[in-house]
Scaffold this active site. Structure first.
Site, PDB file in Angstrom:
ATOM      1  N   TYR A   1     -56.594  43.513  -6.617  1.00  0.00           N
ATOM      2  CA  TYR A   1     -57.622  42.722  -7.291  1.00  0.00           C
ATOM      3  C   TYR A   1     -56.900  41.725  -8.193  1.00  0.00           C
ATOM      4  O   TYR A   1     -55.991  42.102  -8.945  1.00  0.00           O
ATOM      5  CB  TYR A   1     -58.526  43.605  -8.152  1.00  0.00           C
ATOM      6  CG  TYR A   1     -59.461  42.805  -9.047  1.00  0.00           C
ATOM      7  CD1 TYR A   1     -59.008  42.244 -10.245  1.00  0.00           C
ATOM      8  CD2 TYR A   1     -60.789  42.593  -8.691  1.00  0.00           C
ATOM      9  CE1 TYR A   1     -59.842  41.487 -11.050  1.00  0.00           C
ATOM     10  CE2 TYR A   1     -61.635  41.848  -9.502  1.00  0.00           C
ATOM     11  CZ  TYR A   1     -61.149  41.298 -10.677  1.00  0.00           C
ATOM     12  OH  TYR A   1     -61.980  40.550 -11.472  1.00  0.00           O
TER      13      TYR A   1
ATOM     14  N   GLU B   1     -62.517  35.301  -9.228  1.00  0.00           N
ATOM     15  CA  GLU B   1     -62.130  36.641  -8.761  1.00  0.00           C
ATOM     16  C   GLU B   1     -61.684  36.585  -7.321  1.00  0.00           C
ATOM     17  O   GLU B   1     -62.399  36.012  -6.487  1.00  0.00           O
ATOM     18  CB  GLU B   1     -63.358  37.560  -8.791  1.00  0.00           C
ATOM     19  CG  GLU B   1     -63.431  38.453  -9.977  1.00  0.00           C
ATOM     20  CD  GLU B   1     -64.570  39.454  -9.886  1.00  0.00           C
ATOM     21  OE1 GLU B   1     -64.606  40.316 -10.774  1.00  0.00           O
ATOM     22  OE2 GLU B   1     -65.406  39.369  -8.974  1.00  0.00           O
TER      23      GLU B   1
END
Lengths: 381, 299
Positions: free
Chosen positions: A101, A189
């Site tokens: 991530y 993101e």
């Protein structure tokens, strides 16, 4: 302003971040055509501004044009998280060895922007953050907006290891930071940032939220605005200079000031009613704004009463009253219209309204109670 | 007493020749504020009403001895104007402007701090020490001098609460609007520290809303360090997740920033949270019924 995945991925690509090849499609034939270019084997992904696509069946791997057609047809008929699917992204499949991530975000508490990384990607980052806080590494963006090499290596190294892959990861991080800063993102993101089986790093999914306050600086981003993000009422309110959020109750409200508007909604609920919306008409007492606000509220057929709450500081209550009187002449208001006015020139306002047969309360609780009672009594005036 | 501003504060108005600047400069003068100058590049040497206008903050500070500035500058130029104020020697900068990009504010807040100045806002109504000084746009006449401090993220909701306080005989020492943006110059805790030290403040009202975790942090601070009475109101209990409710900072992101979390944070440490703004005075006066409502809710 929220961007779709395919828009976010395109921006990443503009900044030199490796992304899967792909294109958006609005119809099944379009999707099939794009799939053909990938030899049939690809992934069809719903483009919606909510999470939970995978769980809802909005992401499907296919191995032929025909399957792509069928998958696109199914997905384009879905509604996910309340959003009807209007587009799909047809993207090449990427075989991943590991998933990370990576993101850039504003940390309100620390009054700074950060690069955020986790070796546990591909899943809900909030879940990871609350269950395993030490799996999340945060690197502050420094005063000039950059990220120092050393803190970045320390954050990425433990999960990625040393060597070429780490170098690639550093490069991606720096490019993400540049995109985040140059395009005034609130959030950027990449989840997952994948390590492919042949050792490359690819941003397999991306989510970008642009700071609305910065859109004036970025006309190229304003052009990306998706009508799907807002309801028609929210869009029209925005165009009229009003701040509006639709809810599912039956008492419409219009207030000057966001905090007071939220408190007014809360009071409606407190006294047993159900607010239909949030609407901040702002500090201006322009009659046109009052008219526009009432018109937008009345589009909602569920409305059984309207409550208007004005605390006049700079806003003059008599100007507001004139706006209400004008509105009543211009539009038919078929539901009870309860007004609470207090502050500058409130007595003048009350008199003006009384002459038109409208009672304006000065006590907020009384006004809310009256609106709730009116809505409860069937709403017809 | 009061915090941050009093009868000695010397105030300049940046953007004084604009519509809002000129209106509020006159209003502040009417409320007894020592508005000693204004700044609009290119209009130096003129007068706005009776107030001398200068081309730069530095010049205004030099010529008037100003220590405080209030900004009515459009969002496009506001961050630069705040930096100009800090550079020019202003010690308290109050930015009313809404719409400044958050990344610009991150850099600007850092910058102001490096110059040892205090920033209030942006996207706020300013602050007022009733009877002494008003550096803001709030209606002076609903305020009274007294011993209650008010710290709020809101504008008109603050006036609603102040009105209730004044009507019940509880005057205010200083009321500070900290602003509705996600990143602001000064937050709850710094102001609580100042109110703790202010001899004339006996109690404080916190007016919060959804978004961020500042109220929760304030509750932790109050538990350990704050000795005076506190009453709280949190707006946005009926707000849906994921939607910005007017203020850029009023948004529930995932599970963070809910009204419930904030209400609970205060009630868990014994600080009453009103269900309605009009319950605040009763809570401060220690009226048993209001206190009970504040701790359990649902009056």
């Amino acid at each position: 302003m929220k961007l779709f995945e395919y828009q976010s991925v395109k921006l990443l690509a503009q900044y030199g971040i490796p992304v899967p090849r792909g294109e958006a499609a609005e119809t099944p034939p379009e999707a099939a055509g794009i799939a053909a270019r990938f030899g049939g084997r690809c992934v069809i992904k719903a483009q919606v501004l909510s999470g939970g696509r995978g769980k809802a069946g909005g992401i499907r791997v296919v191995s032929s044009e025909k399957e792509a057609f069928v998958a696109a047809e199914k997905i384009l008929a879905m509604t996910i998280g309340g959003y009807p699917v209007t587009k799909v992204l047809v993207a090449e499949l990427v075989d991943l060895r590991r998933e990370f991530y990576a993101g850039c975000a504003v940390n309100r508490a620390m009054k700074r922007a950060e690069f955020i990384f986790s070796g546990a990607g591909g899943i809900d980052i909030e879940e990871t953050a609350s269950a395993y806080p030490d799996k999340i590494r945060r690197v502050p963006l420094d005063a000039s907006g950059g990220i120092g090499r050393l803190p970045l290596e320390e954050a990425l190294g433990p999960s990625i290891g040393r060597g070429m892959l780490l170098d690639k990861a550093l490069s991606v991080a720096w490019k993400m930071e540049r995109l985040f800063s140059e395009k005034d993102c609130l959030l950027l993101e990449v989840n997952p940032l994948g390590e492919t089986v042949d050792g490359r790093l690819v941003a397999v999914d991306a989510k970008i939220i642009i700071d609305d306050n910065a859109l004036a600086k970025h006309p190229e981003l304003e052009r990306l605005r998706n009508p799907e993000e807002y309801s028609r009422d929210e869009m029209d309110a925005r165009a009229a200079g009003l701040s509006f959020v639709g809810l599912d109750g039956d008492i419409g409200c219009m207030v000057n000031g966001a905090g007071l508007a939220m408190a007014t909604m809360d009071l409606i609920k407190h006294f047993g009613g159900r607010p239909a919306n949030f609407l901040d008409i702002g500090g201006s007492s322009s009659p046109q704004k009052v008219v526009d606000a009432i018109a937008i509220l009345l589009r909602n057929r569920n409305i059984r009463a309207i409550l208007m709450n004005i605390f006049g500081g700079i806003t003059r209550c008599d100007d507001v009253a004139k706006g209400v009187i004008l509105a009543k002449r211009m539009i038919d208001i078929p539901v009870p219209f309860v007004i609470r006015l207090i502050g500058t020139n409130d007595e003048i306002a009350r008199k003006l309204l009384a002459d038109e047969g409208i009672t304006a309360y000065s006590d907020l609780n009384e006004a809310v109670r009256s609106a709730v009672a009116s809505a409860g009594m069937g709403g017809a005036s | 007493m009061s915090i941050l501003i009093d009868e000695h504060s010397r105030v300049i108005v940046q953007g004084i020749t604009g519509r809002d600047g000129s209106f509020h400069a006159a209003a502040m003068l009417g409320d007894g504020t020592r508005v000693v100058g204004g700044v609009t590049p290119g209009k130096g040497g003129t007068l706005s009403g009776s107030v001398p206008v200068f081309n730069t903050v530095a010049e205004a500070v030099e010529r008037t001895g100003a220590d405080t500035s209030i900004l009515f500058v459009p969002a496009k130029n506001a961050a630069a104007a705040i930096r100009e104020a800090a550079d020019g020697g202003v010690k308290l900068v109050v930015c009313i402007t809404e719409g400044i990009p958050v990344q610009e504010m991150i850099a600007t807040v850092r910058y102001v701090k490096s110059k040892n100045a205090v920033l209030i806002g942006p996207n706020c109504p300013g602050l007022i020490s009733p009877g002494k000084c008003k550096v803001g746009i709030m209606p002076g006449r609903i305020h009274r001098p007294g011993s209650i401090g008010v710290i709020s993220r809101s504008g008109t909701l603050t006036y609603e609460v102040v009105y209730a306080l004044t009507e019940s005989g509880l005057g205010q020492s200083t009321c500070v609007g900290i602003g509705g943006d996600p990143v602001v110059g000064t937050g709850f805790i710094e102001l609580l520290e100042l109110f703790e030290k202010d001899g004339d403040t006996e109690g404080v009202v916190l007016i919060g809303e959804i978004g961020g975790e500042e109220e929760e942090e304030a509750a932790r601070y109050i538990e350990s360090y704050f000795s005076k009475k506190v009453a709280v109101f949190i707006s946005g209990r009926t707000a849906p997740a994921g939607k910005k409710m007017g203020h850029a900072g009023a948004i529930i992101s995932g599970s963070s920033g809910t009204a419930e979390s904030k209400v609970r944070a205060f009630r868990d440490i014994g600080v009453p949270v009103a269900d309605r703004p009009d319950q605040i005075p009763g809570i401060l006066k220690g009226e048993e019924a209001e206190r009970r409502i504040g701790m359990q809710g649902l009056a």
